[in-house]
Scaffold this active site. Structure first.
Site, mmCIF file in Angstrom:
data_model
loop_
_atom_site.group_PDB
_atom_site.id
_atom_site.type_symbol
_atom_site.label_atom_id
_atom_site.label_comp_id
_atom_site.label_asym_id
_atom_site.label_seq_id
_atom_site.Cartn_x
_atom_site.Cartn_y
_atom_site.Cartn_z
ATOM 1 N N GLU A 127 -6.947 -28.364 -34.407
ATOM 2 C CA GLU A 127 -6.004 -27.544 -33.762
ATOM 3 C C GLU A 127 -4.615 -27.911 -34.151
ATOM 4 O OE1 GLU A 127 -6.734 -24.433 -32.820
ATOM 5 O OE2 GLU A 127 -8.477 -24.328 -31.754
ATOM 6 N N SER A 135 -13.185 -34.379 -23.419
ATOM 7 C CA SER A 135 -14.268 -34.170 -23.385
ATOM 8 C C SER A 135 -14.888 -33.828 -25.037
ATOM 9 C CB SER A 135 -14.621 -32.796 -22.834
ATOM 10 O OG SER A 135 -13.439 -31.840 -23.149
ATOM 11 N N ARG A 193 -10.940 -34.966 -34.152
ATOM 12 C CA ARG A 193 -10.656 -34.367 -35.377
ATOM 13 C C ARG A 193 -9.135 -34.383 -35.771
ATOM 14 N NH1 ARG A 193 -13.525 -28.780 -33.843
ATOM 15 N NH2 ARG A 193 -12.441 -29.645 -31.660
ATOM 16 N N TRP A 235 -17.455 -27.168 -29.528
ATOM 17 C CA TRP A 235 -17.040 -27.229 -28.298
ATOM 18 C C TRP A 235 -17.812 -26.048 -27.462
ATOM 19 C CZ3 TRP A 235 -16.713 -29.511 -24.284
ATOM 20 C CH2 TRP A 235 -15.538 -29.145 -23.072
ATOM 21 N N LYS A 251 -1.512 -32.138 -26.777
ATOM 22 C CA LYS A 251 -2.174 -33.498 -26.864
ATOM 23 C C LYS A 251 -2.462 -33.464 -28.420
ATOM 24 C CE LYS A 251 -6.343 -32.203 -26.653
ATOM 25 N NZ LYS A 251 -7.597 -32.105 -27.640
ATOM 26 N N ARG A 268 -21.060 -16.694 -34.858
ATOM 27 C CA ARG A 268 -20.507 -15.919 -36.311
ATOM 28 C C ARG A 268 -21.287 -16.471 -37.713
ATOM 29 N NH1 ARG A 268 -16.643 -16.724 -40.408
ATOM 30 N NH2 ARG A 268 -16.201 -18.702 -39.299
ATOM 31 N N THR A 274 -8.079 -38.007 -27.155
ATOM 32 C CA THR A 274 -7.843 -37.514 -28.541
ATOM 33 C C THR A 274 -7.180 -38.622 -29.440
ATOM 34 O OG1 THR A 274 -7.919 -35.584 -27.299
ATOM 35 C CG2 THR A 274 -6.996 -35.567 -29.656
ATOM 36 N N ALA A 314 -17.367 -32.839 -27.741
ATOM 37 C CA ALA A 314 -18.530 -32.151 -27.591
ATOM 38 C C ALA A 314 -19.610 -32.908 -27.880
ATOM 39 C CB ALA A 314 -18.403 -30.976 -28.607
#
Length: 330
Positions: free
Chosen positions: A280, A137, A254, A11, A190, A31, A247, A139
Protein backbone atom coordinates in the site's frame (compact mmCIF):
# COMPACT_ATOMS: atom_id res chain seq x y z
CA UNK A 1 -23.48 -12.42 15.20
CA UNK A 2 -23.24 -12.72 11.43
CA UNK A 3 -20.18 -10.98 10.03
CA UNK A 4 -19.27 -10.40 6.38
CA UNK A 5 -15.65 -9.81 5.42
CA UNK A 6 -15.18 -8.16 2.04
CA UNK A 7 -11.83 -9.00 0.48
CA UNK A 8 -9.84 -12.22 0.67
CA UNK A 9 -6.30 -10.98 0.56
CA UNK A 10 -4.07 -11.92 3.47
CA UNK A 11 -5.57 -9.39 5.87
CA UNK A 12 -9.21 -10.02 4.98
CA UNK A 13 -8.65 -13.76 5.29
CA UNK A 14 -7.02 -13.32 8.69
CA UNK A 15 -9.92 -11.20 9.93
CA UNK A 16 -12.41 -13.81 8.72
CA UNK A 17 -10.40 -16.38 10.69
CA UNK A 18 -10.59 -14.16 13.79
CA UNK A 19 -14.32 -13.67 13.34
CA UNK A 20 -15.04 -17.39 12.93
CA UNK A 21 -12.81 -18.17 15.89
CA UNK A 22 -14.94 -15.85 18.02
CA UNK A 23 -17.94 -17.98 17.14
CA UNK A 24 -19.59 -15.68 14.62
CA UNK A 25 -21.25 -16.84 11.41
CA UNK A 26 -18.61 -15.59 9.00
CA UNK A 27 -18.92 -15.11 5.26
CA UNK A 28 -15.85 -14.11 3.27
CA UNK A 29 -16.35 -12.47 -0.11
CA UNK A 30 -13.68 -13.51 -2.61
CA UNK A 31 -12.98 -11.93 -5.99
CA UNK A 32 -10.37 -14.39 -7.30
CA UNK A 33 -11.62 -17.79 -8.56
CA UNK A 34 -8.23 -19.27 -7.62
CA UNK A 35 -8.49 -18.08 -4.03
CA UNK A 36 -12.11 -19.20 -3.79
CA UNK A 37 -11.23 -22.69 -4.98
CA UNK A 38 -8.38 -23.03 -2.49
CA UNK A 39 -10.56 -21.84 0.39
CA UNK A 40 -13.29 -24.32 -0.44
CA UNK A 41 -11.16 -27.29 -1.41
CA UNK A 42 -8.07 -26.95 0.79
CA UNK A 43 -9.27 -24.88 3.74
CA UNK A 44 -6.53 -22.32 3.16
CA UNK A 45 -5.79 -19.23 1.11
CA UNK A 46 -3.15 -20.78 -1.13
CA UNK A 47 -2.40 -17.48 -2.89
CA UNK A 48 -1.93 -15.08 0.03
CA UNK A 49 -1.46 -17.32 3.08
CA UNK A 50 -0.19 -20.64 1.70
CA UNK A 51 0.19 -23.51 4.11
CA UNK A 52 -1.85 -21.94 6.89
CA UNK A 53 -5.00 -23.82 7.96
CA UNK A 54 -8.06 -21.59 8.39
CA UNK A 55 -11.11 -21.96 10.59
CA UNK A 56 -13.38 -24.44 8.82
CA UNK A 57 -16.45 -22.37 9.72
CA UNK A 58 -15.56 -19.59 7.25
CA UNK A 59 -18.05 -19.62 4.36
CA UNK A 60 -16.29 -18.33 1.23
CA UNK A 61 -18.33 -16.93 -1.65
CA UNK A 62 -18.06 -14.81 -4.78
CA UNK A 63 -21.71 -13.71 -4.54
CA UNK A 64 -21.91 -10.16 -3.14
CA UNK A 65 -25.58 -10.41 -2.18
CA UNK A 66 -25.16 -13.67 -0.26
CA UNK A 67 -21.96 -12.46 1.37
CA UNK A 68 -23.68 -9.54 3.13
CA UNK A 69 -27.17 -11.03 3.56
CA UNK A 70 -28.24 -10.55 7.18
CA UNK A 71 -24.78 -9.35 8.24
CA UNK A 72 -24.73 -7.24 11.39
CA UNK A 73 -21.12 -6.23 10.85
CA UNK A 74 -19.28 -5.59 7.58
CA UNK A 75 -15.48 -5.74 7.60
CA UNK A 76 -14.00 -4.03 4.53
CA UNK A 77 -10.53 -5.36 3.71
CA UNK A 78 -9.86 -4.65 0.04
CA UNK A 79 -6.79 -2.62 -1.07
CA UNK A 80 -7.36 1.04 -0.29
CA UNK A 81 -7.42 2.22 -3.89
CA UNK A 82 -10.37 -0.12 -4.56
CA UNK A 83 -12.46 0.66 -1.47
CA UNK A 84 -14.66 3.20 -3.28
CA UNK A 85 -15.38 0.93 -6.24
CA UNK A 86 -16.15 -2.04 -3.99
CA UNK A 87 -18.54 0.01 -1.85
CA UNK A 88 -20.39 1.02 -5.01
CA UNK A 89 -20.57 -2.60 -6.15
CA UNK A 90 -22.02 -3.76 -2.82
CA UNK A 91 -24.18 -0.75 -2.07
CA UNK A 92 -27.41 -2.19 -3.50
CA UNK A 93 -27.12 -5.20 -1.21
CA UNK A 94 -26.52 -3.28 2.03
CA UNK A 95 -29.13 -2.46 4.66
CA UNK A 96 -29.85 0.99 6.05
CA UNK A 97 -27.37 2.17 8.70
CA UNK A 98 -24.83 -0.58 8.04
CA UNK A 99 -21.96 -1.05 10.49
CA UNK A 100 -18.73 -0.91 8.47
CA UNK A 101 -15.34 -1.67 9.96
CA UNK A 102 -12.74 -0.56 7.43
CA UNK A 103 -9.47 -2.47 7.69
CA UNK A 104 -7.94 -0.99 4.53
CA UNK A 105 -4.84 1.15 5.13
CA UNK A 106 -4.24 3.97 2.68
CA UNK A 107 -5.23 7.36 1.28
CA UNK A 108 -7.14 7.51 -1.99
CA UNK A 109 -4.81 8.68 -4.72
CA UNK A 110 -7.30 10.59 -6.86
CA UNK A 111 -9.15 12.47 -4.11
CA UNK A 112 -6.60 12.35 -1.23
CA UNK A 113 -9.46 11.11 0.96
CA UNK A 114 -8.83 8.87 3.98
CA UNK A 115 -10.87 5.68 4.04
CA UNK A 116 -13.44 6.97 6.55
CA UNK A 117 -14.35 9.76 4.15
CA UNK A 118 -14.64 7.30 1.27
CA UNK A 119 -17.07 5.17 3.30
CA UNK A 120 -19.06 8.23 4.39
CA UNK A 121 -19.32 9.57 0.83
CA UNK A 122 -20.23 6.34 -0.92
CA UNK A 123 -22.82 5.19 1.63
CA UNK A 124 -24.10 8.64 2.63
CA UNK A 125 -27.80 7.93 2.00
CA UNK A 126 -27.56 4.68 4.00
CA UNK A 127 -26.24 6.59 7.03
CA UNK A 128 -23.38 4.19 7.76
CA UNK A 129 -21.90 3.72 11.21
CA UNK A 130 -18.23 3.01 10.81
CA UNK A 131 -14.94 2.35 12.55
CA UNK A 132 -11.34 1.98 11.39
CA UNK A 133 -9.23 -1.04 12.36
CA UNK A 134 -5.45 -0.70 12.41
CA UNK A 135 -2.38 -1.60 14.43
CA UNK A 136 0.59 -4.00 14.41
CA UNK A 137 -0.82 -7.16 12.89
CA UNK A 138 0.84 -9.36 10.29
CA UNK A 139 -1.92 -11.52 8.82
CA UNK A 140 0.12 -14.72 8.92
CA UNK A 141 0.80 -14.31 12.64
CA UNK A 142 -2.84 -13.49 13.36
CA UNK A 143 -3.97 -16.71 11.69
CA UNK A 144 -1.32 -18.67 13.60
CA UNK A 145 -2.81 -17.38 16.84
CA UNK A 146 0.14 -15.23 17.86
CA UNK A 147 -0.98 -12.71 20.54
CA UNK A 148 -1.89 -9.50 18.72
CA UNK A 149 -3.22 -6.11 19.87
CA UNK A 150 -4.86 -3.64 17.48
CA UNK A 151 -6.67 -0.31 17.63
CA UNK A 152 -10.24 0.40 16.60
CA UNK A 153 -10.88 4.05 15.79
CA UNK A 154 -14.53 4.92 16.37
CA UNK A 155 -16.14 8.22 17.34
CA UNK A 156 -19.30 6.45 18.55
CA UNK A 157 -18.24 5.04 21.93
CA UNK A 158 -21.12 2.56 22.18
CA UNK A 159 -20.50 1.20 18.70
CA UNK A 160 -16.78 0.98 19.40
CA UNK A 161 -17.40 -1.13 22.49
CA UNK A 162 -19.76 -3.40 20.55
CA UNK A 163 -17.26 -4.02 17.75
CA UNK A 164 -14.41 -4.39 20.23
CA UNK A 165 -16.31 -7.10 22.07
CA UNK A 166 -17.25 -8.88 18.85
CA UNK A 167 -13.70 -9.17 17.50
CA UNK A 168 -11.67 -9.68 20.66
CA UNK A 169 -10.40 -13.04 21.85
CA UNK A 170 -7.63 -14.46 24.03
CA UNK A 171 -5.26 -14.07 21.06
CA UNK A 172 -6.61 -10.93 19.38
CA UNK A 173 -7.10 -7.91 21.64
CA UNK A 174 -8.90 -4.82 20.37
CA UNK A 175 -8.43 -1.40 21.98
CA UNK A 176 -10.89 1.38 21.17
CA UNK A 177 -9.85 4.95 20.40
CA UNK A 178 -12.24 7.85 19.76
CA UNK A 179 -9.69 9.40 17.36
CA UNK A 180 -10.89 7.63 14.23
CA UNK A 181 -8.87 9.90 11.93
CA UNK A 182 -5.64 9.31 13.84
CA UNK A 183 -6.08 5.53 13.82
CA UNK A 184 -6.68 5.37 10.07
CA UNK A 185 -3.87 7.79 9.22
CA UNK A 186 -1.39 5.89 11.37
CA UNK A 187 -2.16 2.73 9.44
CA UNK A 188 -1.68 4.49 6.11
CA UNK A 189 1.36 6.66 6.81
CA UNK A 190 3.52 3.99 8.44
CA UNK A 191 3.66 2.13 5.12
CA UNK A 192 5.50 5.06 3.56
CA UNK A 193 8.12 5.10 6.31
CA UNK A 194 8.49 1.31 6.11
CA UNK A 195 9.58 1.56 2.47
CA UNK A 196 12.13 4.20 3.45
CA UNK A 197 13.51 2.00 6.23
CA UNK A 198 13.67 -0.92 3.82
CA UNK A 199 15.71 1.20 1.41
CA UNK A 200 18.21 2.04 4.15
CA UNK A 201 18.46 -1.60 5.21
CA UNK A 202 18.89 -2.67 1.59
CA UNK A 203 21.79 -0.24 1.39
CA UNK A 204 23.19 -1.89 4.57
CA UNK A 205 23.24 1.40 6.46
CA UNK A 206 22.74 -0.40 9.76
CA UNK A 207 20.73 -0.02 12.93
CA UNK A 208 21.53 3.65 13.55
CA UNK A 209 19.98 4.72 10.27
CA UNK A 210 16.97 2.46 10.81
CA UNK A 211 16.28 3.95 14.25
CA UNK A 212 16.69 7.49 12.92
CA UNK A 213 14.23 6.97 10.05
CA UNK A 214 11.65 5.32 12.32
CA UNK A 215 11.87 8.13 14.87
CA UNK A 216 11.87 11.03 12.42
CA UNK A 217 9.27 9.22 10.33
CA UNK A 218 6.96 9.07 13.33
CA UNK A 219 7.39 12.83 13.72
CA UNK A 220 6.34 13.30 10.08
CA UNK A 221 3.31 11.07 10.57
CA UNK A 222 2.15 13.02 13.61
CA UNK A 223 2.65 16.41 11.92
CA UNK A 224 0.48 15.46 8.95
CA UNK A 225 -2.04 13.72 11.18
CA UNK A 226 -2.55 16.81 13.34
CA UNK A 227 -2.92 18.96 10.21
CA UNK A 228 -5.71 16.62 9.11
CA UNK A 229 -7.53 16.74 12.43
CA UNK A 230 -6.02 13.79 14.31
CA UNK A 231 -4.64 13.86 17.85
CA UNK A 232 -0.85 13.77 18.19
CA UNK A 233 -1.00 11.24 21.04
CA UNK A 234 -2.70 8.65 18.82
CA UNK A 235 0.58 8.27 16.94
CA UNK A 236 2.24 7.09 20.15
CA UNK A 237 -0.15 4.13 20.33
CA UNK A 238 -0.81 0.88 18.50
CA UNK A 239 -1.98 2.47 15.25
CA UNK A 240 1.06 4.75 15.14
CA UNK A 241 4.26 3.68 16.85
CA UNK A 242 3.17 0.05 17.22
CA UNK A 243 2.33 -0.49 13.56
CA UNK A 244 5.31 1.61 12.46
CA UNK A 245 7.84 -0.51 14.37
CA UNK A 246 6.30 -3.75 13.13
CA UNK A 247 6.15 -2.70 9.48
CA UNK A 248 9.62 -1.18 9.47
CA UNK A 249 11.40 -4.12 11.11
CA UNK A 250 9.41 -7.27 10.34
CA UNK A 251 10.34 -9.17 7.20
CA UNK A 252 6.68 -10.17 6.64
CA UNK A 253 6.07 -6.51 5.76
CA UNK A 254 5.38 -6.07 2.04
CA UNK A 255 6.34 -2.40 2.22
CA UNK A 256 9.64 -3.16 3.90
CA UNK A 257 10.36 -5.77 1.23
CA UNK A 258 9.78 -3.22 -1.53
CA UNK A 259 12.24 -0.88 0.16
CA UNK A 260 14.83 -3.62 0.64
CA UNK A 261 14.69 -4.45 -3.06
CA UNK A 262 14.99 -0.78 -4.04
CA UNK A 263 18.00 -0.36 -1.76
CA UNK A 264 19.63 -3.38 -3.40
CA UNK A 265 19.30 -1.78 -6.82
CA UNK A 266 16.14 -3.33 -8.24
CA UNK A 267 13.69 -1.26 -10.29
CA UNK A 268 10.26 -0.54 -8.82
CA UNK A 269 8.39 -1.88 -11.85
CA UNK A 270 10.24 -5.19 -11.61
CA UNK A 271 9.62 -5.42 -7.84
CA UNK A 272 5.89 -4.88 -8.20
CA UNK A 273 5.60 -7.25 -11.15
CA UNK A 274 7.16 -10.07 -9.14
CA UNK A 275 4.47 -10.18 -6.44
CA UNK A 276 0.69 -10.56 -6.30
CA UNK A 277 0.42 -8.84 -2.93
CA UNK A 278 -0.18 -5.10 -2.60
CA UNK A 279 2.37 -2.82 -0.94
CA UNK A 280 0.00 0.00 0.00
CA UNK A 281 2.85 2.40 0.74
CA UNK A 282 3.85 2.78 -2.91
CA UNK A 283 0.66 4.59 -3.92
CA UNK A 284 0.17 6.13 -0.49
CA UNK A 285 3.52 7.91 -0.90
CA UNK A 286 2.06 9.77 -3.86
CA UNK A 287 -1.05 10.75 -1.90
CA UNK A 288 0.91 11.82 1.16
CA UNK A 289 3.36 13.89 -0.87
CA UNK A 290 0.49 15.85 -2.42
CA UNK A 291 -1.26 16.29 0.93
CA UNK A 292 1.93 17.53 2.60
CA UNK A 293 2.50 20.12 -0.12
CA UNK A 294 -1.11 21.33 -0.05
CA UNK A 295 -1.10 21.68 3.74
CA UNK A 296 2.44 23.03 4.02
CA UNK A 297 3.58 20.17 6.27
CA UNK A 298 7.30 19.35 6.26
CA UNK A 299 7.82 15.66 5.43
CA UNK A 300 11.41 15.33 4.19
CA UNK A 301 11.59 11.51 4.37
CA UNK A 302 8.38 11.18 2.38
CA UNK A 303 9.63 13.76 -0.13
CA UNK A 304 12.86 11.86 -0.76
CA UNK A 305 11.07 8.52 -0.97
CA UNK A 306 8.68 10.00 -3.53
CA UNK A 307 11.67 10.93 -5.67
CA UNK A 308 13.03 7.39 -5.37
CA UNK A 309 9.70 5.79 -6.32
CA UNK A 310 8.50 8.18 -9.00
CA UNK A 311 11.56 10.09 -10.26
CA UNK A 312 14.06 7.21 -10.28
CA UNK A 313 16.32 8.89 -7.74
CA UNK A 314 19.12 6.74 -6.37
CA UNK A 315 18.21 5.64 -2.79
CA UNK A 316 21.75 6.30 -1.56
CA UNK A 317 21.60 9.84 -2.91
CA UNK A 318 18.24 10.35 -1.21
CA UNK A 319 19.70 9.37 2.17
CA UNK A 320 22.69 11.65 1.61
CA UNK A 321 20.36 14.55 0.85
CA UNK A 322 18.40 13.88 4.05
CA UNK A 323 21.59 13.88 6.11
CA UNK A 324 22.85 17.18 4.66
CA UNK A 325 19.67 19.22 5.10
CA UNK A 326 19.86 22.41 7.16
CA UNK A 327 20.45 21.59 10.83
CA UNK A 328 17.60 22.30 13.24
CA UNK A 329 16.10 21.52 16.65
CA UNK A 330 14.36 18.19 17.19
Amino acid sequence: MRIAVIGAGAWGTALAHVSAGCGHQTRLWVRSPEVLASLREQGENAVYLPGVALDARIAATDDPAWAVEGAQLLVWAVPSQFVRASLRAFRAHLPARPVVVCASKGIELETLAPMSRVVAEELADLEPRYAMLSGPSFAREVVRGVPTAVALGCEDAALGREVRQALSSARFRVYTNADCRGVELGGALKNVIAIAVGCADGLEFGHNARAAIITRGLAEMARLGVALGARAETFQGLAGLGDLVLTCTGDLSRNRQVGLALGRGQRLADILAATRTVAEGVKTTGSVQRLARELGVAMPITEQLHKVLYEDKDPGRAVADLMTRDLKDE
